[in-house]
Design a protein around this motif. Sequence first.
Motif, short mmCIF file in Angstrom:
data_model
loop_
_atom_site.label_atom_id
_atom_site.label_comp_id
_atom_site.label_asym_id
_atom_site.label_seq_id
_atom_site.Cartn_x
_atom_site.Cartn_y
_atom_site.Cartn_z
N ARG A 280 0.82 -1.22 0.00
CA ARG A 280 0.00 0.00 0.00
C ARG A 280 0.85 1.27 0.00
N ASP A 281 1.80 1.36 0.93
CA ASP A 281 2.52 2.62 1.15
C ASP A 281 3.78 2.78 0.30
N LEU A 282 4.50 1.69 0.08
CA LEU A 282 5.72 1.79 -0.72
C LEU A 282 5.42 1.67 -2.22
N ARG A 283 4.20 1.27 -2.54
CA ARG A 283 3.84 1.01 -3.94
C ARG A 283 4.79 -0.02 -4.56
N TRP A 284 5.02 -1.02 -3.77
CA TRP A 284 5.94 -2.12 -4.12
C TRP A 284 5.20 -3.44 -3.99
N GLU A 285 5.59 -4.39 -4.79
CA GLU A 285 5.14 -5.76 -4.60
C GLU A 285 6.18 -6.70 -5.17
N PRO A 286 6.31 -7.90 -4.60
CA PRO A 286 7.32 -8.83 -5.13
C PRO A 286 6.98 -9.26 -6.55
N GLN A 287 8.00 -9.30 -7.39
CA GLN A 287 7.81 -9.71 -8.78
C GLN A 287 8.17 -11.17 -9.00
N TYR A 288 8.88 -11.76 -8.05
CA TYR A 288 9.35 -13.14 -8.19
C TYR A 288 8.59 -14.08 -7.27
N THR A 289 8.02 -15.13 -7.83
CA THR A 289 7.54 -16.23 -7.00
C THR A 289 8.77 -17.00 -6.51
N LEU A 290 8.59 -17.84 -5.52
CA LEU A 290 9.71 -18.64 -5.03
C LEU A 290 10.26 -19.52 -6.16
N ARG A 291 9.39 -20.11 -6.92
CA ARG A 291 9.84 -20.97 -8.03
C ARG A 291 10.68 -20.18 -9.03
N ASP A 292 10.22 -18.97 -9.39
CA ASP A 292 10.97 -18.16 -10.36
C ASP A 292 12.33 -17.74 -9.80
N GLY A 293 12.36 -17.33 -8.54
CA GLY A 293 13.61 -16.90 -7.93
C GLY A 293 14.60 -18.04 -7.80
N LEU A 294 14.09 -19.22 -7.43
CA LEU A 294 14.97 -20.39 -7.31
C LEU A 294 15.50 -20.82 -8.68
N ARG A 295 14.64 -20.76 -9.68
CA ARG A 295 15.08 -21.14 -11.03
C ARG A 295 16.23 -20.24 -11.49
N GLU A 296 16.10 -18.93 -11.25
CA GLU A 296 17.15 -18.00 -11.66
C GLU A 296 18.42 -18.21 -10.84
N THR A 297 18.27 -18.40 -9.53
CA THR A 297 19.43 -18.58 -8.65
C THR A 297 20.16 -19.88 -8.97
N CYS A 298 19.42 -20.98 -9.05
CA CYS A 298 20.05 -22.27 -9.33
C CYS A 298 20.66 -22.29 -10.74
N GLY A 299 19.98 -21.65 -11.69
CA GLY A 299 20.53 -21.59 -13.04
C GLY A 299 21.85 -20.87 -13.08
N TYR A 300 21.97 -19.79 -12.31
CA TYR A 300 23.23 -19.04 -12.25
C TYR A 300 24.35 -19.93 -11.71
N TYR A 301 24.08 -20.62 -10.61
CA TYR A 301 25.14 -21.41 -9.99
C TYR A 301 25.47 -22.67 -10.79
N LEU A 302 24.52 -23.20 -11.49
CA LEU A 302 24.83 -24.32 -12.37
C LEU A 302 25.82 -23.93 -13.45
N LYS A 303 25.76 -22.67 -13.91
CA LYS A 303 26.69 -22.19 -14.94
C LYS A 303 28.04 -21.81 -14.37
N HIS A 304 28.06 -21.27 -13.13
CA HIS A 304 29.28 -20.66 -12.61
C HIS A 304 29.94 -21.41 -11.46
N TYR A 305 29.25 -22.40 -10.89
CA TYR A 305 29.74 -22.99 -9.65
C TYR A 305 31.13 -23.61 -9.80
N PHE A 306 31.33 -24.35 -10.86
CA PHE A 306 32.59 -25.10 -10.99
C PHE A 306 33.69 -24.28 -11.65
N ASN A 307 33.41 -23.00 -11.93
CA ASN A 307 34.43 -22.12 -12.50
C ASN A 307 34.87 -21.05 -11.52
N LYS A 308 34.43 -21.18 -10.26
CA LYS A 308 34.75 -20.13 -9.29
C LYS A 308 36.17 -20.25 -8.80
#
Length: 308
Positions: A280-308
Amino acid sequence: MKVLVTGGAGFIGSHIVDLLIDQGHQVAIIDNFSTGNETNVNIKADLYRMDILDDAIISLFETFKPEVVIHHAAQIDIQSSIKKPAFDASINIVGTVKMLDACRAVGVRKFIYASSAAVYGNPQYLPVDEGHPVRPLSYYGISKHTPEHYLEVFAHQNDLDFTILRYANVYGIRQDPKGEGGVISIFIDKLLSNVEPKIYGDGEQTRDFIYVKDIARANIAALDHGSKGIYNISNNKQTTINELYNLISDFTNNNARPHYTNERSGDILHSVLDNSAALRDLRWEPQYTLRDGLRETCGYYLKHYFNK
């Protein structure tokens, strides 16, 4: 506008810095790199390697002259707060007060403070709204809540606006799985390392998970909204640890079964934060569902984890 971000090399702070710069703001970072990472630092930000307890902070304020301060520098390890409560208080309470003193000295317009769901303690009802009793169960929760009172008094006695953001369980890219890393970063780290993850209790305890990019957007919204308000920043959804683990297992392509062990003394069974005031006051709302956020996070680490 000129915005100073403390802890701007850290997990949450660095995402806020990135979004501020994307939107054309001039940004300075204060970070002592006790937990921050140099690879997180946006090259377009001015970086100052210093501690928030350093007396030289005032000189930086006088030079940069920020209009807004976003305060994320903190001691965030709950176990460390139990072992060293004085150290915890020195950073989270005294450090914040020193920042407020510097704001007063140079006429900062607004102070955005990162608080935590830890201030509420064991929920008396769900979802937890901002009017819920504040009864923290840890020294960390106390040290995150106490500055809220200082901030309100500073604002009353000085021309300083503020917004307090109480975060649910934050997750996402750049979260450190070591130490007091969130359960999501720990699960991802274990599964990608082929190490058996551990779940305390039966896994049916619930938490409210919010993606770090939505946290960053809430801070941006607070630049101009939420005057003198306290707001829960959450997804307002309960997820069991078992459900969470199964999602991460799917997204990391690892079906290893977790090891269930005794529940931890003092752990809260169920938690979810009501975010309706922020909507109401911040005129904000979350744009990511848990599934969407996890997909993006896990996808990132699947690409970069073994190259760190």
